[in-house]
Design an enzyme around this catalytic site. Sequence first.
Site, PDB file in Angstrom:
ATOM      1  N   LYS A 142      -2.471  -1.556   7.335  1.00 19.06           N
ATOM      2  CA  LYS A 142      -2.898  -1.071   8.654  1.00 19.06           C
ATOM      3  C   LYS A 142      -3.895  -2.056   9.254  1.00 19.06           C
ATOM      4  O   LYS A 142      -5.050  -1.743   9.532  1.00 19.06           O
ATOM      5  CB  LYS A 142      -3.503   0.330   8.528  1.00 19.06           C
ATOM      6  CG  LYS A 142      -2.496   1.377   8.050  1.00 19.06           C
ATOM      7  CD  LYS A 142      -3.156   2.726   7.821  1.00 19.06           C
ATOM      8  CE  LYS A 142      -2.153   3.741   7.272  1.00 19.06           C
ATOM      9  NZ  LYS A 142      -2.787   5.050   6.982  1.00 19.06           N
ATOM     10  N   GLU A 209       5.165   5.982  -4.351  1.00 21.75           N
ATOM     11  CA  GLU A 209       4.272   7.043  -3.877  1.00 21.75           C
ATOM     12  C   GLU A 209       4.773   8.406  -4.349  1.00 21.75           C
ATOM     13  O   GLU A 209       5.970   8.695  -4.297  1.00 21.75           O
ATOM     14  CB  GLU A 209       4.232   7.015  -2.342  1.00 21.75           C
ATOM     15  CG  GLU A 209       3.392   8.119  -1.719  1.00 21.75           C
ATOM     16  CD  GLU A 209       3.442   8.066  -0.199  1.00 21.75           C
ATOM     17  OE1 GLU A 209       3.620   9.136   0.416  1.00 21.75           O
ATOM     18  OE2 GLU A 209       3.295   6.973   0.371  1.00 21.75           O
TER      19      GLU A 209
END
Length: 306
Positions: A142, A209
């Site tokens: 990000k 994940e």
Amino acid sequence: MPDYCLTPSELEQIDRLIETAIDEDLQNQNDLTTHSLVPESAQGTIQIVGREPGTLAGAAIAERIFSRYGQQNIKFHPLLKDGDALIPGTVIAEVSGSMQSILTLERTVLNFLTLLSGTATLTRRFVDAVKQTQCQILETRKTLPGLRAAQKFAVRCGGGTNHRIGLYDAVLIKDNHLAWLKTRSDDYLAEAVREARSHVASGVIVEIEVDTIEQLRSVLPSDPDIVLMDNMTNEQLKEGVQLRDELNQRVLLEASGGVTLTTVGAIAETSVDRISVGALTHSAPAIDIGFDWSGIVSSSLDGSSN
């Protein structure tokens, strides 16, 4: 304090970034204000000064900007290095030479220094918050578009550890990848790890994940390098660490999701190996740094400098 150096790959990317920043300001033309008011022969010295507490990042980039785009007689004398602590009033560097060059490059240099020092400062605060543990603090992807190499360097200056650089250097199997695989197999988590391993070179990190303990239990036997435990409670993280220790001690556990300076210490105390924090690169406030003139050699306005 370790020396924080830019890698050859980062230098290549940052040089392109500097070129873009210069082009934004000049468009292959002159600085109209400076060339109207300051003669070409004018010389001066400025100090780059930190005006609030923090951690320095970008000094090496500032020196690079002056050396590549300043006139030949620009001298950059660093007094601090990347990773050093900033105290209000601290002189980061002294720059001497053409006033035209110094004034023209001022904002480009400060844009890098203030942004990257902000990232390094926030990273240092997170690192300090977990210093009683063995846990590493990492950024994410990000990042601001085009600034990834610079921001990842700033994270290192703050004592953090870099996550993967991009989509090309490591595998991170996230929820939307799994949503696709879930339609094809009941054992989709383990299958995802196997599929990834079969398509990448040996040594490439494979991370996956999960958002439940049941998913963690299911995927550990498939031997991923890292399992990202997303948005789990601290009790779930502790349970996950115990489960990992029982089933596959080789696997690293990473926590993520809504991590703040208030919560990161308790998360680290669950004994996860890593904590990734998106805020390091998408929400770090800039650090106040400025140019202070310390000496100017006047030169008459003769019109030749325009």
